[in-house]
Design a protein around this motif. Structure first.
Motif, short mmCIF file in Angstrom:
data_model
loop_
_atom_site.label_atom_id
_atom_site.label_comp_id
_atom_site.label_asym_id
_atom_site.label_seq_id
_atom_site.Cartn_x
_atom_site.Cartn_y
_atom_site.Cartn_z
N ARG A 78 0.82 -1.22 0.00
CA ARG A 78 0.00 0.00 0.00
C ARG A 78 0.85 1.27 0.00
O ARG A 78 2.00 1.26 0.43
CB ARG A 78 -0.91 0.01 1.24
N GLN A 79 0.22 2.36 -0.41
CA GLN A 79 0.87 3.67 -0.32
C GLN A 79 0.97 4.08 1.15
O GLN A 79 -0.03 4.07 1.89
CB GLN A 79 0.05 4.71 -1.08
N THR A 80 2.14 4.48 1.57
CA THR A 80 2.39 4.72 2.99
C THR A 80 1.54 5.85 3.54
O THR A 80 0.89 5.70 4.59
CB THR A 80 3.88 5.05 3.20
N ALA A 81 1.54 6.99 2.87
CA ALA A 81 0.79 8.13 3.39
C ALA A 81 -0.70 7.84 3.42
O ALA A 81 -1.41 8.29 4.33
CB ALA A 81 1.08 9.37 2.54
N GLN A 121 8.39 2.44 5.97
CA GLN A 121 7.01 2.92 6.07
C GLN A 121 6.63 3.22 7.52
O GLN A 121 5.94 4.21 7.79
CB GLN A 121 6.05 1.87 5.50
N VAL A 122 7.04 2.37 8.44
CA VAL A 122 6.70 2.59 9.85
C VAL A 122 7.30 3.89 10.35
O VAL A 122 6.64 4.67 11.06
CB VAL A 122 7.16 1.39 10.69
N VAL A 123 8.54 4.16 9.99
CA VAL A 123 9.18 5.41 10.40
C VAL A 123 8.40 6.61 9.87
O VAL A 123 8.12 7.58 10.60
CB VAL A 123 10.64 5.45 9.91
N LEU A 124 8.02 6.57 8.60
CA LEU A 124 7.28 7.68 8.01
C LEU A 124 5.90 7.83 8.64
O LEU A 124 5.47 8.95 8.95
CB LEU A 124 7.16 7.47 6.50
N MET A 125 5.19 6.74 8.85
CA MET A 125 3.85 6.83 9.44
C MET A 125 3.91 7.43 10.84
O MET A 125 3.06 8.26 11.19
CB MET A 125 3.18 5.46 9.47
N THR A 178 8.98 16.32 6.40
CA THR A 178 9.87 16.24 5.26
C THR A 178 10.66 14.95 5.40
O THR A 178 11.36 14.75 6.40
CB THR A 178 10.81 17.45 5.19
N PHE A 179 10.50 14.08 4.44
CA PHE A 179 11.05 12.71 4.55
C PHE A 179 11.53 12.27 3.18
O PHE A 179 10.81 12.40 2.18
CB PHE A 179 9.95 11.76 5.05
N SER A 180 12.75 11.71 3.12
CA SER A 180 13.28 11.20 1.87
C SER A 180 13.91 9.84 2.14
O SER A 180 14.94 9.74 2.80
CB SER A 180 14.32 12.16 1.28
N GLY A 181 13.25 8.79 1.66
CA GLY A 181 13.75 7.44 1.87
C GLY A 181 13.97 6.73 0.55
O GLY A 181 13.92 7.33 -0.53
N ASP A 182 14.18 5.43 0.63
CA ASP A 182 14.38 4.64 -0.58
C ASP A 182 13.08 4.42 -1.34
O ASP A 182 13.11 4.16 -2.55
CB ASP A 182 14.99 3.28 -0.22
N PHE A 183 11.95 4.53 -0.64
CA PHE A 183 10.67 4.18 -1.25
C PHE A 183 9.64 5.33 -1.22
O PHE A 183 8.72 5.33 -2.02
CB PHE A 183 10.07 2.96 -0.55
N ARG A 195 12.62 -2.93 17.21
CA ARG A 195 13.10 -1.57 16.96
C ARG A 195 11.98 -0.54 16.86
O ARG A 195 12.09 0.57 17.39
CB ARG A 195 13.92 -1.55 15.67
N PHE A 196 10.87 -0.94 16.20
CA PHE A 196 9.84 0.05 15.86
C PHE A 196 8.48 -0.19 16.51
O PHE A 196 7.64 0.71 16.49
CB PHE A 196 9.62 0.07 14.33
#
Length: 289
Positions: free
Chosen positions: A92-95, A142-146, A156-161, A195-196
């Protein structure tokens, strides 16, 4: 403190009937269950056209959509907790998942616990336009961004995905962040949970293999500076493991191993229609409460 007792929504046995969903959810709450859990699959594969497909579920198994079903249950109940068990996050789309979960937390009054998994169905991944081969790494990101999206006005987030530039959710959830539990038995899942996450859903029986996994999980938690005693463990007790005595014995085994949540799983196990499902809930609750 006693373990929480949960009712797993028998999605494979419930027809496309809102009254049946309502009656089951309200009965679970009235009996006294602490939470309701709803499973996930977006698509089922057609075995007749895919001879190499070997998954446990296919297109003929009913899976009510997780977030919509939980939102409906939130509207027809008052206090029972709501859990997902477990949406396949990397499909799924993270946001979008963060938005759906935040809204569900709002409309339920802060009752959501978000269980997540990486899945087993490559057919489903392909249909949803996601890469099966990077699902574990993507889930961790995804967990970090959510968690950022649930707790910050803008991100503001820039990851691999995923990439987010100065954007945020509104409204934010009541719980900041929403608790995330990891489902699955692979070693990387244990590491990500430590970890998360706030808990782990093993999905398997309380055997020697599970005990070894718990020991390693506790080691990962300590290495992360976390107390294993404050980390949740959710056990699934399947209805076809026996009757009330067997369910009670399984619950006692799990509690000895440190389970904080005991979930009664009946989906697709031959219990029957809604009235039989509700009666089974009563029998389980009386056996383990």
């Amino acid at each position: 403190m006693r373990s929480q007792i949960g009712a797993f929504f028998p999605t494979r046995d419930i027809p496309a009937d809102r009254s049946a969903i309502r009656d089951w959810a309200q009965a679970a709450e009235a009996i006294g269950f602490d939470f309701i859990e709803v499973s996930d699959h977006v698509l089922g594969a057609d075995r007749s056209a895919l001879p190499n497909f070997a998954g446990p579920y296919d297109v003929d198994d009913s899976f009510h959509e997780t977030f919509v079903t939980l939102a409906y249950m939130a509207a027809v109940t008052e206090r029972v907790g709501l859990a997902s068990g477990v949406p396949i996050l990397p499909e799924r789309q993270t946001a979008l998942v963060a938005k759906q979960a935040a809204q569900l937390d709002v409309v339920s009054g802060g009752r959501l616990r978000l269980g997540i998994g990486v899945g087993w169905n490559a057919v489903e991944y392909e249909a949803l336009g996601q890469d099966w081969h990077v699902r574990g790494r993507r889930q961790a990101e995804q967990v970090v961004l959510m968690q950022q999206l649930w707790t910050q006005r803008t991100v503001t987030f820039s990851g691999d995905f995923d990439r987010v530039q100065h954007a945020g959710l509104n409204p934010l959830p009541i719980q900041r962040p929403i608790p995330i539990w990891f489902g699955g038995a692979a070693e990387p899942v244990l590491r990500r949970a430590a970890r998360f996450g706030q808990g782990w859903i093993p999905l398997g029986p309380p055997d020697a293999r599970l005990q070894g996994q718990l020991e390693r999980l506790h080691g990962y938690l300590r290495a992360a500076g976390r107390d294993p005693g404050g980390f949740g463990i959710e056990a699934w007790i399947r209805s076809n493991s026996g009757g009330p005595e067997a369910w009670r014995e399984a619950a006692e085994q799990w509690v000895t191993l440190g389970a904080s949540h005991l979930t009664f799983y009946t989906s697709g196990l031959g219990i029957g229609a809604v009235t039989q499902q509700i009666e089974a809930l009563r029998r389980f609750y009386e056996a383990v409460r």
